[in-house]
Scaffold this motif. Sequence first.
Motif, mmCIF file in Angstrom:
data_model
loop_
_atom_site.group_PDB
_atom_site.id
_atom_site.type_symbol
_atom_site.label_atom_id
_atom_site.label_comp_id
_atom_site.label_asym_id
_atom_site.label_seq_id
_atom_site.Cartn_x
_atom_site.Cartn_y
_atom_site.Cartn_z
ATOM 1 N N TYR A 98 19.558 -15.939 -6.800
ATOM 2 C CA TYR A 98 20.451 -14.835 -6.437
ATOM 3 C C TYR A 98 20.433 -13.745 -7.514
ATOM 4 N N PRO A 99 19.310 -13.062 -7.698
ATOM 5 C CA PRO A 99 19.230 -12.064 -8.772
ATOM 6 C C PRO A 99 20.163 -10.872 -8.567
ATOM 7 N N GLU A 100 20.594 -10.633 -7.331
ATOM 8 C CA GLU A 100 21.453 -9.489 -7.048
ATOM 9 C C GLU A 100 22.938 -9.787 -7.248
ATOM 10 N N ASP A 101 23.299 -11.029 -7.478
ATOM 11 C CA ASP A 101 24.704 -11.419 -7.636
ATOM 12 C C ASP A 101 24.924 -11.959 -9.050
ATOM 13 N N PRO A 102 25.515 -11.146 -9.940
ATOM 14 C CA PRO A 102 25.685 -11.565 -11.340
ATOM 15 C C PRO A 102 26.429 -12.893 -11.506
ATOM 16 N N ALA A 103 27.475 -13.116 -10.718
ATOM 17 C CA ALA A 103 28.247 -14.361 -10.857
ATOM 18 C C ALA A 103 27.400 -15.585 -10.509
ATOM 19 N N LEU A 104 26.652 -15.504 -9.421
ATOM 20 C CA LEU A 104 25.798 -16.630 -9.023
ATOM 21 C C LEU A 104 24.628 -16.808 -9.987
ATOM 22 N N LEU A 105 24.101 -15.703 -10.497
ATOM 23 C CA LEU A 105 23.017 -15.772 -11.471
ATOM 24 C C LEU A 105 23.483 -16.479 -12.740
ATOM 25 N N ILE A 106 24.676 -16.137 -13.213
ATOM 26 C CA ILE A 106 25.220 -16.799 -14.405
ATOM 27 C C ILE A 106 25.408 -18.285 -14.142
ATOM 28 N N GLU A 107 25.950 -18.650 -12.987
ATOM 29 C CA GLU A 107 26.147 -20.066 -12.669
ATOM 30 C C GLU A 107 24.822 -20.809 -12.632
ATOM 31 N N GLU A 108 23.784 -20.162 -12.107
ATOM 32 C CA GLU A 108 22.465 -20.786 -12.070
ATOM 33 C C GLU A 108 21.935 -21.003 -13.492
ATOM 34 N N LEU A 109 22.124 -20.020 -14.360
ATOM 35 C CA LEU A 109 21.669 -20.152 -15.749
ATOM 36 C C LEU A 109 22.471 -21.209 -16.503
ATOM 37 N N VAL A 110 23.755 -21.343 -16.192
ATOM 38 C CA VAL A 110 24.574 -22.411 -16.793
ATOM 39 C C VAL A 110 24.054 -23.768 -16.330
ATOM 40 N N ALA A 111 23.770 -23.896 -15.033
ATOM 41 C CA ALA A 111 23.265 -25.161 -14.488
ATOM 42 C C ALA A 111 21.918 -25.545 -15.100
ATOM 43 N N LEU A 112 21.097 -24.545 -15.414
ATOM 44 C CA LEU A 112 19.792 -24.798 -16.028
ATOM 45 C C LEU A 112 19.884 -25.084 -17.524
ATOM 46 N N GLY A 113 21.049 -24.821 -18.112
ATOM 47 C CA GLY A 113 21.220 -25.063 -19.537
ATOM 48 C C GLY A 113 20.824 -23.883 -20.419
ATOM 49 N N VAL A 114 20.529 -22.749 -19.800
ATOM 50 C CA VAL A 114 20.178 -21.555 -20.568
ATOM 51 C C VAL A 114 21.433 -20.955 -21.191
#
Length: 55
Positions: free
Chosen positions: A7-23
């Motif tokens: 979800y590159p267009e949605d900052p909130a979902l992008l952050i959650e994805e990066l948190v889930a990946l451990g970044v």
Amino acid sequence: MRTGPRYPEDPALLIEELVALGVMRRRRDGRIDLPDVYRIAFAVGRRGGVPKMAG
């Protein structure tokens, strides 16, 4: 095969994805930490941080 963020267009979902990946990781107070290794590699600034040295 798809690569990149879901979800590159949605900052909130992008952050959650990066948190889930451990970044990134979320602190108890809700702030987000981005380790220096990523911050420096992608030239992301830091509030109150020491500016990187030129050269």
